[in-house]
Design an enzyme around this catalytic site. Structure first.
Site, short mmCIF file in Angstrom:
data_model
loop_
_atom_site.label_atom_id
_atom_site.label_comp_id
_atom_site.label_asym_id
_atom_site.label_seq_id
_atom_site.Cartn_x
_atom_site.Cartn_y
_atom_site.Cartn_z
N SER A 1 42.86 42.10 66.37
CA SER A 1 44.20 42.36 65.87
C SER A 1 44.73 41.13 65.14
O SER A 1 44.82 40.04 65.72
CB SER A 1 45.15 42.72 67.02
OG SER A 1 46.48 42.81 66.57
N LYS B 1 52.59 47.11 66.00
CA LYS B 1 52.12 46.25 67.07
C LYS B 1 53.04 46.44 68.27
O LYS B 1 54.03 47.16 68.21
CB LYS B 1 52.14 44.77 66.65
CG LYS B 1 51.37 44.43 65.38
CD LYS B 1 49.88 44.54 65.55
CE LYS B 1 49.15 44.18 64.25
NZ LYS B 1 47.69 44.41 64.35
N SER C 1 43.42 52.14 61.71
CA SER C 1 42.49 51.14 62.23
C SER C 1 42.67 50.98 63.73
O SER C 1 43.51 51.63 64.35
CB SER C 1 42.69 49.80 61.52
OG SER C 1 43.96 49.26 61.82
N SER D 1 43.43 48.26 65.81
CA SER D 1 44.06 47.09 66.42
C SER D 1 44.97 47.43 67.59
O SER D 1 45.34 46.55 68.37
CB SER D 1 44.86 46.30 65.36
OG SER D 1 46.03 46.99 64.99
#
Length: 305
Positions: free
Chosen positions: A270, A165, A108, A110
């Protein structure tokens, strides 16, 4: 972003495969091979006695039959042969993946523009400490995540999922995000505007900046018209929620000991520590360090910043 391991729960699959093939290999080396040897010796002794009798009677015997008899008895069963062949390969892959590098696929957006959908990445498993595979328990201290690192971790709300992240805050940091700008321990992070970024998934441009966090400057995206934080999406029950205060255009969190504050580089697309909380040290998987392939864009191969 829920990362996709290359083959599902590969750690458990490898561990079980290594255990099964290893037991078979050990059993063959120390038990089955000796049984086959004893059986072959008995058969050869009987063959030699019979051959001696035939020779004494003047009958010529082909000596090659003895070697063929021995080989047929000593031959490993197919399931043992394959297990013995696979065991060292599986053990090597298990070791490399558990203690050195693990591959993942980015599913994805993010972490755009740093990581794109379809990127195949390598995660360094030893920079943040040596951990036991499968249970992820740290046994050797090596180092700790630093602000600006791109880190893979077990999602605190579902340990079966791996997320990726950027580390924004380390234990003890005071993180403020106001009007889409970060401050760490009261010091504003510097930003440098770049050309707008064209979305890969739809014909939309996003504001793009270089965020100069710690010693790891990196690009981020902001969407015009989006709020600093979507208050309706915040989980009010995540651990240490009392460390955070929220308002329409600002939030502040103090990172508790043994935890990290994470955010995606695609800031308005996100789900991260703003919404579901902090990442405990025991959830850490490793540091994302390299894009080794993107079948849709070979130019993506290279280090992660």
């Amino acid at each position: 972003m829920n990362l996709q391991p290359i083959l599902g729960n590969f750690a458990l699959i490898l561990f079980v495969a290594m255990l099964v093939t290893g037991v078979i290999w050990f059993l063959d080396v120390f038990v089955l091979s000796r049984q086959r040897r004893a059986k072959a010796d008995a058969a050869l002794a009987e063959y030699d006695a019979h051959r001696s009798k035939l020779t004494a009677d003047g009958i010529k015997v082909d000596s090659g039959n003895r070697a063929a008899l021995e080989a047929s008895i000593l031959r490993q069963p197919t399931w043992v042969e394959y297990s013995g062949s696979f065991f060292p390969v599986i053990a090597l892959v298990f070791f490399l993946r558990s203690f050195l590098f693990e591959p993942f696929k980015i599913p994805s957006s993010s972490m755009v523009p740093t990581l794109l959908v379809g990127d195949l990445i390598l995660v360094n498993k030893f920079d943040y400490g040596i951990r036991l595979p499968v249970i992820n328990k740290k046994i050797v201290e090596v180092g700790n995540p630093q602000r600006g690192d791109v880190m893979v971790f077990k999602y605190p709300k579902d340990m079966s999922q791996d997320y990726i992240k950027r580390v924004i805050g380390v234990p003890g940091d005071k993180i403020t995000y106001e009007n889409k700008r970060l401050s760490v321990n009261g010091v504003p992070v510097q930003y440098e505007a770049m050309d707008d970024y064209l979305d890969d998934e739809r014909p939309v441009y996003h504001k793009q900046f270089v965020e100069k966090l710690a010693n790891a400057p990196h690009r981020i995206l902001n969407m015009e018209g989006q709020r600093t934080i979507n208050l309706a999406a915040v989980d009010p029950d995540f651990p240490h929620h009392e460390n955070c205060t929220y308002s329409y255009d600002k939030f502040t969190c103090i990172v508790p000991e043994g935890n990290y504050f994470m955010m995606g580089d695609n800031r308005d697309n996100s789900a991260d520590s703003r919404y579901w909380g902090f990442v405990p040290d025991q959830n850490i998987v490793g540091k994302a360090v390299f894009v080794w392939m993107n079948f849709g864009n070979l130019k993506r191969i290279g280090g992660i910043h």
